[in-house]
Design a protein around this motif. Structure first.
Motif, PDB file in Angstrom:
ATOM      1  N   PRO A 157       0.831  -1.202   0.000  1.00 26.59           N
ATOM      2  CA  PRO A 157       0.000   0.000   0.000  1.00 26.59           C
ATOM      3  C   PRO A 157       0.864   1.251   0.000  1.00 26.59           C
ATOM      4  N   ASP A 158       0.576   2.127  -0.912  1.00 31.54           N
ATOM      5  CA  ASP A 158       1.381   3.332  -1.052  1.00 31.54           C
ATOM      6  C   ASP A 158       0.789   4.406  -0.137  1.00 31.54           C
ATOM      7  N   LEU A 159       1.328   4.496   1.054  1.00 33.80           N
ATOM      8  CA  LEU A 159       0.781   5.425   2.035  1.00 33.80           C
ATOM      9  C   LEU A 159       1.598   6.712   2.052  1.00 33.80           C
ATOM     10  N   GLY A 160       0.961   7.787   1.634  1.00 29.04           N
ATOM     11  CA  GLY A 160       1.587   9.094   1.779  1.00 29.04           C
ATOM     12  C   GLY A 160       1.452   9.545   3.226  1.00 29.04           C
ATOM     13  N   PRO A 161       2.040  10.698   3.559  1.00 29.92           N
ATOM     14  CA  PRO A 161       1.963  11.172   4.951  1.00 29.92           C
ATOM     15  C   PRO A 161       0.526  11.321   5.452  1.00 29.92           C
ATOM     16  N   ALA A 162      -0.360  11.795   4.589  1.00 32.38           N
ATOM     17  CA  ALA A 162      -1.746  11.995   5.036  1.00 32.38           C
ATOM     18  C   ALA A 162      -2.423  10.663   5.296  1.00 32.38           C
ATOM     19  N   GLU A 163      -2.224   9.712   4.370  1.00 31.16           N
ATOM     20  CA  GLU A 163      -2.849   8.394   4.558  1.00 31.16           C
ATOM     21  C   GLU A 163      -2.274   7.692   5.784  1.00 31.16           C
ATOM     22  N   GLU A 164      -0.970   7.852   5.953  1.00 31.34           N
ATOM     23  CA  GLU A 164      -0.349   7.205   7.110  1.00 31.34           C
ATOM     24  C   GLU A 164      -0.919   7.777   8.409  1.00 31.34           C
ATOM     25  N   ALA A 165      -1.064   9.097   8.438  1.00 31.31           N
ATOM     26  CA  ALA A 165      -1.615   9.727   9.649  1.00 31.31           C
ATOM     27  C   ALA A 165      -3.033   9.219   9.908  1.00 31.31           C
ATOM     28  N   GLU A 166      -3.773   9.024   8.814  1.00 31.82           N
ATOM     29  CA  GLU A 166      -5.145   8.533   8.969  1.00 31.82           C
ATOM     30  C   GLU A 166      -5.159   7.097   9.504  1.00 31.82           C
ATOM     31  N   GLU A 167      -4.232   6.289   8.975  1.00 34.02           N
ATOM     32  CA  GLU A 167      -4.155   4.899   9.447  1.00 34.02           C
ATOM     33  C   GLU A 167      -3.756   4.860  10.918  1.00 34.02           C
ATOM     34  N   VAL A 168      -2.811   5.709  11.287  1.00 36.72           N
ATOM     35  CA  VAL A 168      -2.349   5.723  12.682  1.00 36.72           C
ATOM     36  C   VAL A 168      -3.498   6.144  13.600  1.00 36.72           C
ATOM     37  N   ALA A 169      -4.231   7.172  13.166  1.00 31.30           N
ATOM     38  CA  ALA A 169      -5.350   7.635  13.999  1.00 31.30           C
ATOM     39  C   ALA A 169      -6.395   6.530  14.132  1.00 31.30           C
ATOM     40  N   ALA A 170      -6.673   5.848  13.027  1.00 31.65           N
ATOM     41  CA  ALA A 170      -7.664   4.764  13.072  1.00 31.65           C
ATOM     42  C   ALA A 170      -7.187   3.646  13.983  1.00 31.65           C
ATOM     43  N   ALA A 171      -5.887   3.341  13.911  1.00 30.89           N
ATOM     44  CA  ALA A 171      -5.358   2.269  14.747  1.00 30.89           C
ATOM     45  C   ALA A 171      -5.434   2.651  16.230  1.00 30.89           C
ATOM     46  N   ARG A 172      -5.095   3.901  16.529  1.00 29.52           N
ATOM     47  CA  ARG A 172      -5.159   4.325  17.938  1.00 29.52           C
ATOM     48  C   ARG A 172      -6.588   4.224  18.465  1.00 29.52           C
ATOM     49  N   LEU A 173      -7.515   4.671  17.635  1.00 31.80           N
ATOM     50  CA  LEU A 173      -8.927   4.626  18.029  1.00 31.80           C
ATOM     51  C   LEU A 173      -9.379   3.189  18.248  1.00 31.80           C
ATOM     52  N   ALA A 174      -9.015   2.335  17.310  1.00 29.94           N
ATOM     53  CA  ALA A 174      -9.454   0.939  17.396  1.00 29.94           C
ATOM     54  C   ALA A 174      -8.843   0.252  18.609  1.00 29.94           C
ATOM     55  N   VAL A 175      -7.560   0.513  18.853  1.00 28.31           N
ATOM     56  CA  VAL A 175      -6.908  -0.134  19.999  1.00 28.31           C
ATOM     57  C   VAL A 175      -7.526   0.371  21.306  1.00 28.31           C
ATOM     58  N   ALA A 176      -7.822   1.659  21.356  1.00 28.62           N
ATOM     59  CA  ALA A 176      -8.468   2.190  22.571  1.00 28.62           C
ATOM     60  C   ALA A 176      -9.820   1.526  22.781  1.00 28.62           C
ATOM     61  N   ALA A 177     -10.570   1.346  21.689  1.00 29.43           N
ATOM     62  CA  ALA A 177     -11.880   0.701  21.803  1.00 29.43           C
ATOM     63  C   ALA A 177     -11.733  -0.742  22.266  1.00 29.43           C
ATOM     64  N   MET A 178     -10.731  -1.427  21.717  1.00 26.92           N
ATOM     65  CA  MET A 178     -10.517  -2.824  22.122  1.00 26.92           C
ATOM     66  C   MET A 178     -10.159  -2.911  23.596  1.00 26.92           C
ATOM     67  N   ARG A 179      -9.328  -1.977  24.031  1.00 28.10           N
ATOM     68  CA  ARG A 179      -8.939  -2.021  25.444  1.00 28.10           C
ATOM     69  C   ARG A 179     -10.140  -1.748  26.341  1.00 28.10           C
ATOM     70  N   THR A 180     -10.968  -0.783  25.934  1.00 30.36           N
ATOM     71  CA  THR A 180     -12.169  -0.486  26.721  1.00 30.36           C
ATOM     72  C   THR A 180     -13.080  -1.705  26.770  1.00 30.36           C
ATOM     73  N   ALA A 181     -13.298  -2.293  25.604  1.00 29.42           N
ATOM     74  CA  ALA A 181     -14.184  -3.451  25.549  1.00 29.42           C
ATOM     75  C   ALA A 181     -13.638  -4.596  26.389  1.00 29.42           C
ATOM     76  N   SER A 182     -12.315  -4.772  26.313  1.00 22.29           N
ATOM     77  CA  SER A 182     -11.701  -5.848  27.076  1.00 22.29           C
ATOM     78  C   SER A 182     -11.885  -5.616  28.574  1.00 22.29           C
ATOM     79  N   ARG A 183     -11.706  -4.329  28.981  1.00 29.13           N
ATOM     80  CA  ARG A 183     -11.888  -4.005  30.394  1.00 29.13           C
ATOM     81  C   ARG A 183     -13.311  -4.282  30.842  1.00 29.13           C
ATOM     82  N   LEU A 184     -14.282  -3.829  30.008  1.00 32.12           N
ATOM     83  CA  LEU A 184     -15.690  -4.018  30.362  1.00 32.12           C
ATOM     84  C   LEU A 184     -16.036  -5.494  30.410  1.00 32.12           C
ATOM     85  N   GLU A 185     -15.500  -6.221  29.453  1.00 28.73           N
ATOM     86  CA  GLU A 185     -15.795  -7.642  29.411  1.00 28.73           C
ATOM     87  C   GLU A 185     -15.290  -8.332  30.666  1.00 28.73           C
ATOM     88  N   GLY A 186     -14.077  -7.960  31.066  1.00 28.80           N
ATOM     89  CA  GLY A 186     -13.518  -8.549  32.267  1.00 28.80           C
ATOM     90  C   GLY A 186     -14.337  -8.198  33.497  1.00 28.80           C
TER      91      GLY A 186
END
Lengths: 246, 225
Positions: free
Chosen positions: A60-89
């Motif tokens: 995937p040819d990620l320019g700086p803007a696309e990379e920033a978008e992917e990073v933001a999406a990953a941070r959001l998703a990981v935060a959601a996973m951690r929240t869900a994991s905490r709630l599940e526990g």
């Protein structure tokens, strides 16, 4: 750029052969030359080893803007996973302590938060379809005790503005479907999906006394919508929580 | 009374972790530092996406796997051993998840075999008609098709060595096997791919050539060589 290698003298079997260090070194040199972008060697190199074509397997040819978008999406998703994991526990601990129906309700939450925010819409649709199906089932098999609010301790009733309307639409759709299925033979009670912790609506629904209702212990999700249908033999409880919809 | 104990002027865009090594980031993670996790995501998203999307052949699926990789890194942060290379550890988590994903996909594909067979025939016909026009994007489709005949380990080794350019010891560290095993997987993967390529696309090697370089560039190359 170095001289073009003689690809015909390079044997693909020697590329990583531990017993042929000189041949492996010649290969390494030839590959460096190829990766340097020599326009004349490509065809000869492929003739020597066709699998070399996969050295140009695109990434995937990620320019700086696309990379920033992917990073933001990953941070959001990981935060959601951690929240869900905490709630599940936490819920698992609470459910283990109280042994309530929450254990069976976990399936509805779908605590496998592997989606980014881009993919939420189909999941919402699927959740609502599931909720509508459960509503219709409960109305068909129930005996007409109607909807009433679940006793959800800790709920404050602070919901999004779209939620009540959506709930009412769902209930109305469920009623229509049930009426159609029953062919008008079974009298349907008036439906009133109740937001947990919304006393005005609860009063309007004509609910059973709190003491005679089964309760859900340990539920502490202020924005969850809780629906419950009681019949003499079965109670159906639905909890819809957008925060877990990840 | 309020007392200013510590103050540091900082640009709103610069992270306090920007100068920290990967290893120190993982040490900070072990201490539950969420900012370190954010920094790690910022550093590793692109390379992981590139690797995993090549393994899976699908960017959307790769995105899911990469996100779960970071979640697993966080969940297992206390298991990180300082003797390990940070990259090796993170790539190992990602590659294990990618292998799981490939296995699940194979299982799904087996259940859809009749449909897939038909689609493959259609795609084969199209590919043979347009063989002389294969473009870089189509290389990915062909790899995905041919790589179905490789085991997961063979596919990983081939991609890490051949495409990503990692060394055999690095690949061995990531996959948790010996270097000799890596070499075996690589040898078998190449042999299998070569055979499948020649069987399914006999004219492929002969017809796939880069666009001709402009005359001036070609002359420059001649001079350099």
């Amino acid at each position: 750029m170095s001289r073009c290698p003689d690809w015909r003298r390079l044997d693909p079997a020697d590329r990583d052969a531990p017993g042929a260090p000189h041949a492996a070194a010649r290969w390494q040199e030839a590959l460096r030359h190829l990766d340097g972008g020599c326009p004349r060697c490509w065809q000869e190199a492929l003739a020597a080893d066709p699998t070399l074509v996969f050295r140009r397997l695109p990434a995937p040819d990620l320019g700086p803007a696309e990379e920033a978008e992917e990073v933001a999406a990953a941070r959001l998703a990981v935060a959601a996973m951690r929240t869900a994991s905490r709630l599940e526990g936490r819920d698992a601990r609470e459910a283990a302590g109280s042994g309530t129906a929450l254990q069976t309700l976990h399936g509805l939450h779908g605590l496998q938060p592997r989606r980014t925010f881009r993919n939420l819409q189909p999941l919402h649709a699927a959740r609502w379809a599931l909720a509508a199906g459960l509503t219709a089932m409960a109305l068909i098999f129930g005996s007409g005790h109607g909807w009433h609010a679940a006793d959800s301790t800790g709920s404050t009733g602070s919901t999004g503005s779209a939620s009540p309307a959506a709930g009412e639409r769902l209930a109305a759709a469920g009623a229509d479907a049930a009426a159609a299925d029953a062919g008008g033979m079974m009298p349907m009670p008036p439906l009133a999906p109740i937001l947990a912790g919304a006393p005005g609506r609860a009063a309007a629904a004509g609910v059973l006394p709190a003491s005679s209702r089964p309760s859900i212990e340990g539920l502490s999700r202020p924005e969850a919508r809780v629906y419950q249908i009681d019949s003499p033999h079965m109670s159906v409880v639905m909890i819809v929580d957008d925060k877990l919809d990840v | 009374m309020l007392e200013l104990v510590y103050s540091r002027r900082q640009s709103p865009h610069s992270s306090p972790w920007a100068e920290v090594s990967d290893r120190d980031l993982l040490f900070a993670l072990r201490e539950d530092d969420e900012a370190a996790l954010d920094e790690l995501i910022g550093r590793k998203t692109k390379p992981l996406l590139q690797l995993v999307s090549r393994i899976l052949g699908d960017l959307e699926e790769a995105r899911d796997v990469v996100q779960v990789t970071f979640f697993k890194v966080w969940e297992n942060r206390r298991k990180f051993d300082e003797r390990w290379s940070p990259n090796t550890w993170i790539y190992r988590i990602a590659s294990n998840l990618a292998i799981d994903h490939l296995r699940a996909r194979r299982s799904r594909e087996r259940s859809q075999e009749p449909v897939r067979q038909h689609l493959r025939q259609v795609a084969d016909g199209r590919a043979h008609r347009d063989l002389s026009r294969l473009q870089q994007g189509e290389v990915a489709a062909i790899f995905r098709e041919l790589a179905a005949s490789l085991s997961e380990k063979q596919r990983m080794v081939f991609l890490m060595r051949e495409v990503e350019g990692l060394s055999s010891p690095e690949v061995a560290g990531i996959l948790g096997c010996r270097e000799s095993t890596v070499r075996n997987h690589l040898f078998n993967a190449r042999r299998c791919l070569r055979g499948e390529l020649q069987r399914r696309y006999p004219e492929y090697a002969a017809s796939f050539a880069p666009a001709p370089a402009p005359p001036s560039a070609a002359m420059d190359t001649e001079k350099r060589t």
